[in-house]
Scaffold this active site. Sequence first.
Site, short mmCIF file in Angstrom:
data_model
loop_
_atom_site.label_atom_id
_atom_site.label_comp_id
_atom_site.label_asym_id
_atom_site.label_seq_id
_atom_site.Cartn_x
_atom_site.Cartn_y
_atom_site.Cartn_z
N SER A 26 38.77 55.83 51.93
CA SER A 26 37.61 56.50 51.40
C SER A 26 36.99 55.75 50.22
CB SER A 26 37.98 57.92 50.95
OG SER A 26 38.81 57.86 49.83
N LYS A 33 38.39 59.06 42.98
CA LYS A 33 36.96 59.14 43.28
C LYS A 33 36.15 58.49 42.16
CE LYS A 33 36.83 62.09 46.93
NZ LYS A 33 38.30 62.08 47.11
#
Lengths: 217, 217
Positions: free
Chosen positions: A136, A175
Amino acid sequence: MPRDSSEKRMEILKFFWQYTQEHRRPPTMREIGEHLGLSSPSHVKYHIDRLCAQRLMKREPGVARGLRITAKAMELLGESLPTEEEMLSLPFLGYIVASAPVPVEALSGSETIEISRSLFGRNVDNLFALRVQGNSMIDALINDGDIVVFRPQQRVENGELAAVWITETGETTLKRFYDEGTRVRLQPANVTMQPLYYPREAVEVQGKVVLVIRQLA
Amino acid sequence: MPRDSSEKRMEILKFFWQYTQEHRRPPTMREIGEHLGLSSPSHVKYHIDRLCAQRLMKREPGVARGLRITAKAMELLGESLPTEEEMLSLPFLGYIVASAPVPVEALSGSETIEISRSLFGRNVDNLFALRVQGNSMIDALINDGDIVVFRPQQRVENGELAAVWITETGETTLKRFYDEGTRVRLQPANVTMQPLYYPREAVEVQGKVVLVIRQLA
DNA sequence: CTTGACATAGAAAATATGTTCTATATAATT
DNA sequence: AATTATATAGAACATATTTTCTATGTCAAG
């Protein structure tokens, strides 16, 4: 025949270093002499004394194998002496996933990873490492399997890569972090994935990425 | 009075470690005895022999200060021994660029980079490191400024990341390597860049990428 | 209680290792 | 040409260090 003996002394330093690395103890003068092809211990002492005068070596008189090499000599040798102080032993806490982050409980493993201090800046307190699972963060050049080292901190600049703890799920995720006033946006670095939004008090920044390591072969 | 001598042995290991750290050489049996309050060298030898039997220490008979501590003992001590054997000192040879590769002359710097052995596989012979300049490998997740470690080898599989020496220019470049029979293709990992084609004998693979390190903060 | 394994001490012997002294040869300096 | 600093060797010596040997005291097991 007096050849260039400065080269010979350099050879002594080199041998001293090698020997010490290999045997975990300094060599004797005779051992040095043997390596250099100098047949008498006094001859070796002669050179050693000069090396000491140049402050390239140091000795403790009367003790067997009481020789040391100085930092000055190390520079000369071009070796960056990997002493313990040069190494960091970071806790290796397991995996961090984007979609289904590790529970904090997992953050207590006893594994460590050894990394040279020189790869970091000033503050190396409490650094910790995680292995990335999933792709990701591919757009941030972080791939599945990469090792990521974090510096613990509660705040990061917008857009920085951070380990973020999501209170309600008790999980930590990697993230890009954006504080958008009323909420925070946790942005995967993968165009095919959607950002997550949370109230600011529902998340907690745990650290920011300071190093990425990828093993290929 | 035979106290708990297992504790005494532990004390020996501890002292041995401390002393070695401080003096850069192992202690003698007498020095150990002095520290422990044991008045005869034979007494120390007695314990040392037992420590060796337990494989907590190792010795080379007949050599002064010929003692070592084993990894097993280090574990026992709870120290993560960052010994030299655990560390690799790789030559750090400078920059590698895609567009305008470094001349081979530059490949002789004396800088090194310290990396933990555990990050590599079996063969760690002659590994070397370069810092990437430019973003021509961005699609391979290698960015400007990243440190890349190579294992020297003359052949790589098609598509692998390799340091390739181009004979005519005397320069080395980082590319994906493809042997296409009549020629070789050196492919940048950046969609905006064109591959280079060379006769097979005009290039020489110098090594393949085994590790990538990126420092962020 | 005796036996044997363990812990301890001290002295002496055997080596390993550092140190000193004498001697020779070459190169640079005076 | 004589002198001096450097490089080298060998022997002898002094000391550091390990090794061996003998002895003693405690504790646990038979």
